[in-house]
Write a protein that holds these residues in place. Sequence first.
Motif, PDB file in Angstrom:
ATOM      1  N   THR A  72       0.850  -1.187   0.000  1.00  0.00           N
ATOM      2  CA  THR A  72       0.000   0.000   0.000  1.00  0.00           C
ATOM      3  C   THR A  72       0.883   1.233   0.000  1.00  0.00           C
ATOM      4  O   THR A  72       1.906   1.281   0.690  1.00  0.00           O
ATOM      5  N   ASN A  74       0.598   5.715  -0.550  1.00  0.00           N
ATOM      6  CA  ASN A  74       0.046   7.001  -0.948  1.00  0.00           C
ATOM      7  C   ASN A  74       1.076   7.650  -1.866  1.00  0.00           C
ATOM      8  O   ASN A  74       2.176   7.991  -1.435  1.00  0.00           O
ATOM      9  N   GLN A 106      -3.092   5.203  -3.090  1.00  0.00           N
ATOM     10  CA  GLN A 106      -3.945   6.333  -2.715  1.00  0.00           C
ATOM     11  C   GLN A 106      -3.381   7.614  -3.345  1.00  0.00           C
ATOM     12  O   GLN A 106      -2.215   7.674  -3.713  1.00  0.00           O
ATOM     13  N   CYS A 143      -8.410   6.512  -4.845  1.00  0.00           N
ATOM     14  CA  CYS A 143      -7.717   5.239  -4.606  1.00  0.00           C
ATOM     15  C   CYS A 143      -7.850   4.327  -5.824  1.00  0.00           C
ATOM     16  O   CYS A 143      -8.810   4.413  -6.581  1.00  0.00           O
ATOM     17  N   ASN A 203      -9.281  -0.536   0.516  1.00  0.00           N
ATOM     18  CA  ASN A 203      -8.257   0.481   0.249  1.00  0.00           C
ATOM     19  C   ASN A 203      -8.823   1.837   0.645  1.00  0.00           C
ATOM     20  O   ASN A 203      -9.869   2.252   0.126  1.00  0.00           O
ATOM     21  N   HIS A 205      -8.240   6.132   1.917  1.00  0.00           N
ATOM     22  CA  HIS A 205      -7.534   7.374   2.205  1.00  0.00           C
ATOM     23  C   HIS A 205      -8.487   8.164   3.091  1.00  0.00           C
ATOM     24  O   HIS A 205      -9.380   8.871   2.591  1.00  0.00           O
ATOM     25  N   GLY A 237      -4.042   1.605   3.969  1.00  0.00           N
ATOM     26  CA  GLY A 237      -3.910   2.858   3.256  1.00  0.00           C
ATOM     27  C   GLY A 237      -3.493   3.979   4.184  1.00  0.00           C
ATOM     28  O   GLY A 237      -2.863   3.759   5.221  1.00  0.00           O
TER      29      GLY A 237
END
Length: 338
Positions: A72, A74, A106, A143, A203, A205, A237
């Motif tokens: 995972t 960002n 993300q 995402c 998933n 954010h 996430g």
Amino acid sequence: MASLSHLQRRIVSWWQDTPLPNESDTSSIFQTWHTFDDSSKRWSQVGGWFTSNDDPNKESSEELHRDLVLVTWNVDATSSSPEKRMSRIISNILSLTPAADVVFLQEVSRAALSYILDDSRVRRHWYSSEADAASWEGQSFACMTLLSKARFGHPRESTPRATLGPVWRVKYPSRFGRDALCCDVLASPSRAGRARTRVRLINVHLDSLPIQPSRRPRQISAVASFIRSAGRGLVAGDFNPVLSEDETLIQDNGLLDAWVELRPQDPGHTWGVDGKQPFPPNRLDKIATLGLQAKDIEVMHPGIITTSESTPAERSDGDGSVPWSDHSGLRCTFEMPA
């Protein structure tokens, strides 16, 4: 009105053959998996048959029940040079040993999405939750989930390996219009005659900033309810834990924090580790589980696009370098249920 909403959720759950919780302030919007079709040169919905790239018999019998590897990350929607940064992140993920089976991203901007969908490695070896930004409802980033074709088969595949389940977005209370990108995978049965085990992968954010009242408690509560309705799964996430109340949200909702379980003495910071952020380092990115055994977890720190690789307009740091992302990624290995 509440009775009507409950009936609508039951109908959607039955129609999609997907167990869903009765959450009055959420809605589930189903979409489809996509695979790249060489003949049409476009991402197409996963239909009732395989394309030449889907490799339905690729997995050997000894690999059917191996551990599940999740990454995972960002990927930072607002920094410059999104294509170059995504190139480094995707290359890093695809070079991992053991190979990643599930990739949660993300803050995927439209430019980053275009790069990912154009990457020949992604086109050949991965299913994508997105073929474009149609499901983003006008958001500038969202995402995205990728599932490995080497690990997951088509829902109608007869060979005994894990298969794709449904994919959908859960709309829940959010100040920023964010949602949870959910999917189920159906684990291959350990013996003939047994039903496949459903594993739910979510998933997220979560909402940003220390705004009160915070929406994050309700978001985690809703996500935990969706996992419980499936029986087992995980949420991973960017959790954005920037208030003191955020520190206990995982355990308050009956989930296990994989990092705390496996590396309780390690701070595990995934943001601010370069010392260039205006706030102290923090473990913003997390993986929480229910009914899954996490076996190993590590932070994947981003690299740098150097001055020689970037144009003057792309350079964001004082030294002219551009980090891949302002977040570090996480890789976690799980024991896949049989």
